[in-house]
Design a protein around this motif. Structure first.
Motif, short mmCIF file in Angstrom:
data_model
loop_
_atom_site.label_atom_id
_atom_site.label_comp_id
_atom_site.label_asym_id
_atom_site.label_seq_id
_atom_site.Cartn_x
_atom_site.Cartn_y
_atom_site.Cartn_z
N ARG A 43 3.31 0.30 -12.90
CA ARG A 43 4.44 -0.58 -13.15
C ARG A 43 5.01 -1.11 -11.85
N ARG A 44 5.28 -2.40 -11.83
CA ARG A 44 5.88 -3.03 -10.66
C ARG A 44 7.27 -3.53 -11.02
N GLY A 45 8.22 -3.26 -10.15
CA GLY A 45 9.61 -3.62 -10.43
C GLY A 45 10.31 -2.50 -11.17
N LEU A 79 9.33 -2.35 -6.18
CA LEU A 79 8.96 -0.98 -6.57
C LEU A 79 7.61 -0.96 -7.28
N VAL A 80 6.82 0.06 -7.00
CA VAL A 80 5.55 0.28 -7.67
C VAL A 80 5.51 1.73 -8.14
N ALA A 81 5.25 1.96 -9.41
CA ALA A 81 5.25 3.32 -9.96
C ALA A 81 4.05 3.52 -10.87
N THR A 82 3.39 4.65 -10.73
CA THR A 82 2.29 5.02 -11.61
C THR A 82 2.86 5.65 -12.88
N VAL A 83 2.42 5.17 -14.03
CA VAL A 83 2.86 5.72 -15.31
C VAL A 83 1.72 6.56 -15.87
N ALA A 84 1.93 7.87 -15.99
CA ALA A 84 0.88 8.78 -16.44
C ALA A 84 1.43 9.74 -17.48
N MET A 85 0.58 10.05 -18.44
CA MET A 85 0.94 11.03 -19.47
C MET A 85 0.35 12.39 -19.09
N PRO A 86 1.15 13.45 -19.18
CA PRO A 86 0.60 14.78 -18.87
C PRO A 86 -0.39 15.21 -19.94
N GLU A 120 0.84 -1.21 0.00
CA GLU A 120 0.00 0.00 0.00
C GLU A 120 0.87 1.25 0.00
N ALA A 121 1.91 1.22 0.82
CA ALA A 121 2.80 2.39 0.87
C ALA A 121 3.48 2.60 -0.48
N ALA A 122 3.88 1.49 -1.13
CA ALA A 122 4.53 1.61 -2.43
C ALA A 122 3.59 2.15 -3.48
N VAL A 181 11.57 5.67 -26.03
CA VAL A 181 10.89 5.33 -24.79
C VAL A 181 9.81 4.32 -25.12
N HIS A 182 9.66 3.31 -24.26
CA HIS A 182 8.67 2.26 -24.52
C HIS A 182 7.61 2.28 -23.42
N PHE A 183 6.37 2.49 -23.83
CA PHE A 183 5.22 2.42 -22.92
C PHE A 183 4.33 1.27 -23.39
N PRO A 184 4.55 0.05 -22.91
CA PRO A 184 3.79 -1.10 -23.41
C PRO A 184 2.28 -0.96 -23.26
N ALA A 185 1.82 -0.19 -22.27
CA ALA A 185 0.39 -0.07 -22.03
C ALA A 185 -0.25 1.10 -22.78
#
Length: 268
Positions: A56-58, A74-81, A29-31, A157-161
């Motif tokens: 993204r995880r890892g 690691l957990v990171a949110t991938v967002a486009m502005p 949850e914290a991650a 840059v690669h954004f698979p999603a």
């Protein structure tokens, strides 16, 4: 123990599994919450509707093979502005207005050429449709009011999603005349990874386009010599893509075979 040291220890306990008071966040949850810090910045005192395309995880978001990076938690949110709203501020409006004027004079609808203009963290990024990249790059270099004489290269840059826009070619341009810098970005689909070369406009891009093709798989149409730079000529795949397996690839060198990293030991 000082008050400062006590605060630091309490914060550390929150993210340790099995530690802290009842109701404290789990490590996951914290991650997930911390991952929100990686999204693009919004305006001061305001909110922006961001396009979240993935969580993204890892370290690399790898799936299907062992994560040998050691950063599997690691957990990171991938967002486009989102597109910025006028006025952009600084000299950004002037540059975009000149490009719009040039496109219209050339009989091109600016809305079809410029996908969006992003101003984020004080930087200007212009997203272009690939078929208009060359003419915009030429104008940015040659127009007397633009004069972006120097291109620092292209990165992939690669954004698979990011469906149908998985591969992004990113160009960093500098105006020595006006002491300005901006970014051009072109997005293409994994299934059709073609972008026109701009080596004849910015000759220094020669090696950068080769490297981006080698490691990311973006094909620069019209490049004078698109060949591998880091990988052997017969290498299959492009190892800097985020869906490229970490480990699981045997390596043979001078008759000796090195087993894949994820088969040598167990990784948790």
């Amino acid at each position: 123990m000082s008050e400062r040291e006590d605060e630091k220890r309490s914060a550390a306990d929150v993210v340790k599994p099995g530690h802290g008071e009842t109701g404290a966040q789990s490590t996951t949850e914290a991650a997930l919450e911390a991952g929100g810090q990686n999204i693009p910045a919004g305006p001061v005192g305001g909110r922006r509707e961001l396009e979240v395309i993935d969580v993204r995880r890892g370290m690399f978001g790898v799936h299907g093979s062992g994560d040998t990076s050691g950063f599997g938690g690691l957990v990171a949110t991938v967002a486009m502005p989102p597109a910025a709203e006028r006025p952009y501020g600084s000299w950004f409006d002037e540059v975009v207005d000149i490009l719009v004027e040039l496109l219209e004079a050339d009989g091109v609808d600016p809305d079809s050429a410029i996908e969006k203009v992003v101003v984020d963290r004080g930087e200007l990024t212009i997203f272009l449709a690939r078929e208009h990249l060359r003419r915009v790059a030429q104008w940015l270099r040659d127009d007397q009011d633009l004069r972006f004489e120097l291109c620092m290269g292209v990165s992939g840059v690669h954004f698979p999603a990011d469906v149908d826009r998985e591969l992004h070619a990113v160009y960093h341009l500098i105006s020595l005349t006006h002491s300005r810098q901006l970014r051009l970005e072109v997005a293409v689909a994994d299934a059709d990874p073609h972008v026109p070369t701009i080596v004849d406009i910015y000759p220094g891009n020669d090696w950068h386009e080769r490297e981006t093709w080698d490691l990311m798989g973006i094909v620069f149409d019209g490049h004078p010599s698109l060949a591998r730079t880091a990988m052997p000529d017969d290498w299959v795949g492009h190892p800097q893509r985020k869906d490229y397996p970490l480990g699981g690839i045997p390596v043979e060198y001078k008759g000796g075979t090195i087993p894949p990293p994820d088969t040598r030991r167990s990784y948790s």
